[in-house]
Design a protein around this motif. Structure first.
Motif, short mmCIF file in Angstrom:
data_model
loop_
_atom_site.label_atom_id
_atom_site.label_comp_id
_atom_site.label_asym_id
_atom_site.label_seq_id
_atom_site.Cartn_x
_atom_site.Cartn_y
_atom_site.Cartn_z
N ALA A 416 0.83 -1.21 0.00
CA ALA A 416 0.00 0.00 0.00
C ALA A 416 0.87 1.26 0.00
O ALA A 416 0.57 2.23 -0.71
N LEU A 417 1.95 1.21 0.77
CA LEU A 417 2.85 2.37 0.84
C LEU A 417 3.53 2.61 -0.50
O LEU A 417 3.60 3.75 -0.97
N VAL A 419 2.51 1.68 -3.51
CA VAL A 419 1.52 2.13 -4.50
C VAL A 419 1.16 3.60 -4.27
O VAL A 419 1.10 4.40 -5.21
N ALA A 420 0.96 3.99 -3.00
CA ALA A 420 0.60 5.37 -2.68
C ALA A 420 1.72 6.33 -3.06
O ALA A 420 1.49 7.39 -3.65
N LEU A 421 2.96 5.96 -2.72
CA LEU A 421 4.10 6.82 -3.02
C LEU A 421 4.32 6.95 -4.53
O LEU A 421 4.65 8.03 -5.03
N ALA A 423 1.96 6.76 -6.73
CA ALA A 423 0.88 7.62 -7.21
C ALA A 423 1.22 9.09 -6.99
O ALA A 423 1.01 9.94 -7.87
N VAL A 424 1.77 9.40 -5.81
CA VAL A 424 2.17 10.77 -5.52
C VAL A 424 3.29 11.22 -6.45
O VAL A 424 3.29 12.34 -6.96
#
Length: 432
Positions: A416-417, A419-421, A423-424
């Motif tokens: 999750a981390l 993927v989120a990073l 995306a950012v």
């Protein structure tokens, strides 16, 4: 489904002593981790480490450490999947996903491999230019010849291939050990940099580079590769043998990724000790770092040693990229091509944009192209990480070797981390 073996020409080709002690067995398992570690220090990662060290000193060492810990978790799952299920990640996707999903994942992964190959082409070409004054276009074209290097290596067996990779890794580590000795870093400040600070989040510029380091750390093709190359060991088929193999393979990858951490940290520390302390906080490109190292350190060989490490990094990544391409094509499609043909296709797809950009934009086009390759890798990453964690925690796939719940929970947090990073990072690149 009748699934063919991963890397059939090398499957189970490395003997594992049956009655030997722990250290003898561990020695037999050492090798796949080196192949995996290469992906964490390829030329595409150098720019973020250089930029982070020159701009913020040692502060982002904690991000390099966190990235490495995340990689250790995911690569441990990849090894577990390959040994426990007898399938590599591509084969597992083909076995358990609908045909359309499998084809989509294959296309995305092929794009990622070409992007990774693009970074290797540019890194090798830059190194050849720095060492021998070879024009970038000529250097890019010359990289096509590495097809013959890989074919020659594979003729001598998988163990020799691993030895070649290990030798180049030792060259890279030795080069940076020399650079650090000449740079004389502030080791106390470097140790403090291993502890995360709130400033990383509060400072937008620092946060952006941190996201770049984290987001580009895990290479998607590495997960496919690792789940296949662990099967080159001739471990037994019994549950007890597989459990032991998982443990030894995990030790191998963890120790190897420790070396990858040293090299990535060394790049950042070198930039901090050389550029940041002298007020050169804007150094972010490989060629600029090479040009400044010798005069700023007062050692004429410093720039040459830096370029040698870059060349070794590019060549190492070339070998593992080829193997990953073979694993992906055979696993997803059950389609087998001769190694030389597979390599020529992949390298050709990377050469075309590299030559076009260098001809159109000159040397200044290499950094944007390297950045683009990392963006493409980032976009593909969730499509490799999520299936890996899903399969590793599925008892129907893994049987008795399903990953423990605590490990799957940690892996989902890591996924999750990442993927989120990513995306950012993509949002920031797209919208400035």
């Amino acid at each position: 489904m009748d699934t063919m073996r991963s890397l059939p020409e090398s499957h189970g080709s490395v003997a594992v002593p049956r009655g030997g002690g722990f250290w003898r067995k561990l020695l037999a398992f050492i090798g796949p981790g080196w192949l995996v570690a290469v992906g964490y220090m390829d030329p595409g990662n150098w720019a973020t480490d250089i930029a982070g060290g020159s701009a913020f000193g040692y502060a982002l060492l904690s991000v390099v450490l966190l990235s490495n810990l995340m990689a250790i978790v995911l690569q441990a799952l990849a090894a577990r999947l390959g040994i426990g299920s007898g399938l590599d990640l591509a084969q597992a996707c083909r076995a358990h996903y609908p045909r359309r999903v499998t084809l989509l994942l294959w296309v995305l992964c092929e794009i990622a491999i070409v992007a990774c190959d693009l970074a290797e082409v540019l890194g090798t070409a830059i190194a050849l230019k720095l060492l021998f004054g070879l024009p970038l276009v000529a250097g890019v074209c010359l990289t096509a010849l590495d097809v013959f290097l890989i074919l020659a290596l594979q003729r001598f067996g998988f163990r020799r291939l691993e030895a070649f990779i290990a030798a180049l890794l030792i060259v890279i580590a030795g080069c940076f050990a020399l650079e650090l000795a000449w740079a004389g870093p502030d080791w106390r400040a470097a140790a403090r940099g291993l502890v995360p600070t709130a400033e990383i989040v509060r400072n937008p510029a620092m946060l952006y580079i941190a996201i770049g380091i984290l987001g580009a750390t895990v290479m998607p093709h590495n997960l496919y590769l690792h789940s296949a190359v662990v099967q080159t060991r001739a471990f037994g088929r019994a549950d007890r043998d597989r459990r032991e193999a998982i443990r030894l393979a995990t030790i191998d990858s963890t120790v190897s990724l420790g070396l990858a951490f040293f090299i990535n940290a060394a790049i950042l520390v070198l930039a901090a000790a050389t550029f940041h302390v002298a007020g050169r906080t804007g150094v972010a490109e490989i060629e600029e770092a090479h040009r400044l190292l010798a005069p700023m350190l007062g050692v004429g060989a410093a720039s040459t040693v830096f370029a040698i490490a870059l060349l070794a990094s590019g060549q190492n990544s070339t070998v593992t990229g080829t193997l990953a391409g073979q694993v992906v094509m055979e696993g997803f499609l059950d389609l087998r091509l001769p190694m030389w043909l597979r390599r020529l296709v992949t390298r050709g797809l990377a050469l075309v944009p590299a030559v076009a950009v260098v001809v159109a934009m000159g040397d200044r086009g290499t950094t944007p192209l390297l950045l683009l390759s990392q963006v493409i890798l980032s976009m593909q990453l969730p499509f490799a990480v999520i299936p890996l964690v899903t399969f590793s925690g599925n008892a129907k796939v893994m049987g008795a070797h399903v990953a423990p719940r605590w490990l799957i929970a940690v892996a989902w947090v890591v996924a999750a981390l990442i993927v989120a990073l990513n995306a950012v990072l993509l949002w920031g690149i797209a919208f400035g």
